[in-house]
Design an enzyme around this catalytic site. Structure first.
Site, PDB file in Angstrom:
ATOM      1  N   LYS A 116      -6.242   1.756 -11.749  1.00 47.96           N
ATOM      2  CA  LYS A 116      -5.531   2.704 -11.058  1.00 47.96           C
ATOM      3  C   LYS A 116      -3.722   2.512 -11.636  1.00 47.96           C
ATOM      4  CE  LYS A 116      -7.670   2.268  -6.295  1.00 47.96           C
ATOM      5  NZ  LYS A 116      -9.004   1.903  -7.099  1.00 47.96           N
ATOM      6  N   GLU A 200       2.638   0.905  -3.448  1.00 44.59           N
ATOM      7  CA  GLU A 200       3.143   2.253  -3.192  1.00 44.59           C
ATOM      8  C   GLU A 200       3.416   2.489  -1.863  1.00 44.59           C
ATOM      9  OE1 GLU A 200       0.153   4.390  -5.227  1.00 44.59           O
ATOM     10  OE2 GLU A 200      -1.032   4.745  -3.418  1.00 44.59           O
ATOM     11  N   HIS A 235      -9.701   1.716   5.025  1.00 41.89           N
ATOM     12  CA  HIS A 235      -9.839   2.479   3.982  1.00 41.89           C
ATOM     13  C   HIS A 235     -11.004   2.850   3.257  1.00 41.89           C
ATOM     14  CE1 HIS A 235      -5.392   1.361   4.029  1.00 41.89           C
ATOM     15  NE2 HIS A 235      -5.892   0.169   4.175  1.00 41.89           N
ATOM     16  N   ARG A 292     -17.550   8.837 -11.858  1.00 40.23           N
ATOM     17  CA  ARG A 292     -18.771   8.525 -11.389  1.00 40.23           C
ATOM     18  C   ARG A 292     -19.079   9.631 -10.307  1.00 40.23           C
ATOM     19  NH1 ARG A 292     -17.839   6.274  -6.514  1.00 40.23           N
ATOM     20  NH2 ARG A 292     -16.212   4.856  -6.131  1.00 40.23           N
TER      21      ARG A 292
END
Length: 643
Positions: A116, A200, A235, A292
């Site tokens: 990421k 973040e 999440h 994917r």
């Protein structure tokens, strides 16, 4: 085109890939762990090869065993599905070295997008808007804490190599940071073998919108529109739909073109998903790219009339994309609900057990879209009688519906959920039905906090069993009694000469006890529950009657009041494991005084952490397990004495 492929996965995705391969005349090879020897995906493939013990790290994550199985069976290519080795660049390289085609993107693209942090740096250079945050290499705890303070709370900590909601923590203030970081890193190393994290800004009321992209080896790259995956818990996505509600054509094009640019930047080939986080005003930021096929790919198939697995196979064989951008159009609306073996009322804890009964709505297993796609589709990797084990994700099925518009799709989803019947373990079906029928989702008032915002509506107080459910349970009991014996003297019909006969039946559930009077007369049986007609299905499991009526599921125990889990613990005693798992942290010591709600033990099960907290103020009498110990469901973890 390939004549034989190996599917390096399990469950519903292995079954899904096998369905397309069969339609295309391609033979399939399954791989399976010891826990999956009799699994559905083994049965639906042409061949099957055992690859090791139940633990994924000793079977499904062993690339060398999978490659050996492919070579031994003469497979020409390996389809990794999603999860496990699907985004493992080293495995893709190993396939190439072994002369096998990896049905996925190049290893270089996976490496570019697999981290990421690295992906965000790449997008930053390409001028793709990013959420403010720190995506660098420095992982010192104090440094990360300082970065979080600089970003401003709330802050989202996220495993750099993560996915599926694993290794993510929302931190509300600076005081929570260090404990959350430690927990995040433990979960990240366990799930991905890499404890690197990024931090973040946590956006308020964001939507999660992702773009399906596809590229071939000839330089063509397109997007197949968007999916809204905002409805999440922990999440992890719960409901997904396509297209995204209230999406202007201009924004759809802008997000699609941004996604294609991201894919081209890394020389992408195959199916991929570029995920964006969007504010309510429509501004959007790059979040990550999943290199994917996605769990939620069926909703895209339903609205575009495409078979994305077929596209994967054709692209991997060197063929061009079956369609170009101008040939794609959105047809109708599709919604997917993930049916899990879990207990929403207990923090979505996974449920372990056997599917003793599995009843589903009329549906197709997979069908290519077209002008009028199937109204209901079910993608599943389990059958009645199969067990949901602690070793893998507890998904039972993906329920997908299509409608001419969102309103029709919503109605079909609510109806299909009402017809889904499962006995043997806890599921989220009733929760999903409340979610779909709730005002927020029905009116497309979407954001990733929808479940928390509507907690009271989605988790209503327990209601007593209705009269209709009690009457159906009582009728099923009496019918079973009446047919139990073969001779007249064994009958319990309640017949009496010249008089009526009454008896009392007693049922209980988790919340209440119920007494029902049954009167036998010349006109048959009459129940004290009233004359209201009731229709439904009743399944008996020992002395428990599972009643499905009015789109709901009621569990009624006959003359055997259910024990209320946790009563002994509420007065002190032994706190127990909510499910099988491993102890990853012991936060208390023998003789320590603790306060109600204080974390005592942290367990890991199904790659998620679960905290065992003190039910009351009290004292720890004894610690019964150490860090690293495996514990069974219900095992006492420590002895606790209430103050």
């Amino acid at each position: 085109m390939f004549t034989k492929i190996l599917i390096a996965n399990r469950g519903e995705i292995a079954c899904r890939v096998a369905a397309t391969a069969r339609r295309m005349g391609i033979k399939t090879v399954a791989v399976y762990s010891e826990a999956d020897a009799s699994a559905k995906h083994v049965a639906v493939c042409d061949e099957a090869v055992p690859i090791g013990p139940a633990a994924a790290k000793e079977s499904y994550l062993c690339g060398d065993k999978i490659i050996a199985a492919a070579k031994a069976t003469g497979a020409q290519a390996i389809h990794p599905g999603y999860g496990f080795l699907s985004e493992n660049a080293e495995f893709a390289d190993a396939c190439a070295e072994a002369g096998l085609v990896f049905i996925g993107p190049p290893a270089s693209a996976m490496r570019a997008m697999g981290s990421k942090s690295a992906a965000k740096s790449l997008m930053e250079k390409a001028n793709v808007p990013l959420v403010p945050g720190y995506h660098g290499e420095q992982q010192d705890a104090d440094f990360l804490h300082g970065q979080a303070d600089k970003i401003g709370y709330p802050v989202l900590l996220k495993a750099s190599a993560g996915g599926g909601g694993k290794g993510m923590r929302v931190i509300e203030n600076s005081a929570q940071f260090k404990e959350a970081l430690a927990s995040c890193k433990r979960e990240a190393i366990s799930s991905f073998g890499d404890d690197k994290v990024l931090a973040e800004k946590y956006l308020q009321r964001p939507r999660h919108i992702e773009i399906q992209v596809f590229a071939d080896t000839l330089g063509n790259c397109i997007y197949l529109f968007e999916r809204d995956c905002s409805v999440q818990r922990r999440h992890q996505k719960v409901l997904e739909e396509a297209p995204a509600p209230n999406m202007p054509a201009e924004r759809r094009a802008a997000m699609g073109e941004a996604a294609v640019a991201a894919a081209r930047a890394v020389g992408y080939v195959g199916a991929g998903t570029v995920e964006f986080i969007a504010n309510q005003d429509g501004t959007f930021y790059f979040m990550e790219m999943n290199t994917r096929l996605q769990v939620e790919h069926p909703v895209t198939e339903m609205i575009t009339g495409t078979d994305l697995v077929e596209w994967q196979l054709r692209v991997a064989a060197g063929e061009p994309l079956p369609k170009q951008q101008h040939e794609l159009a959105i047809n109708g609306h599709a919604i997917e609900a993930r049916i899990y073996a879990e207990n929403p009322e207990k923090g979505f804890l996974p449920s372990i057990g056997t599917l003793r009964h599995l009843g589903t709505p009329d549906a197709v297993a997979f069908e290519l879209g077209g002008a009028t796609p199937a109204a209901v589709r079910i993608d599943s990797g389990v059958r009645e009688g199969d067990a949901i084990s602690p070793f893998y994700d507890p998904m039972i099925a993906k329920l997908i519906v299509w409608g001419a518009d969102r309103k029709q799709a919503l109605a079909r989803m609510a109806q299909a959920l009402s017809q889904y019947q499962i006995v043997g373990l806890s599921t989220n079906i009733a929760f999903l039905k409340r979610l779909v029928e709730g005002q927020a989702f029905a009116t497309a008032d979407l954001d990733t906090g929808l479940i928390e915002r509507n907690h009271d509506t989605l988790f209503p107080a327990a209601q007593p069993a209705p009269a209709g459910a009690l009457a159906l349970a009582a009728e099923a009991l009496l019918e079973a009694e009446q047919t139990h014996g073969a001779d007249p003297w064994s009958q319990t019909s309640g017949w009496r000469m010249n008089q009526a006969y009454s008896r009392k039946l007693s049922f209980t559930d988790e919340h209440a006890s119920y007494d029902i009077s049954v009167t036998y007369g010349p006109d048959g049986r009459q129940f004290s529950t009233g004359g209201q007609a009731a229709r439904g299905t009743v399944l008996r499991d020992g002395d428990t009657f599972h009643v499905f009526t009015g789109g709901q599921h009621w569990q009624l125990a006959w003359n055997d009041p259910m024990a209320h889990a946790g009563e002994a613990e509420s007065e002190g005693g032994r706190l127990t494991a909510p499910m099988p798992g491993k102890v990853v942290a012991v936060l208390a010591a023998k003789g320590q005084e603790v306060k109600k709600g204080e974390a005592l033990v942290i367990m890991e099960a199904m790659k998620m952490e679960h905290t065992i907290a003190a039910p009351h103020d009290g004292v720890i009498d004894d610690i019964l397990y150490n860090v690293g110990d495996q514990v069974a469901d219900g095992a006492p973890l420590l002895a606790f004495k209430a103050a």
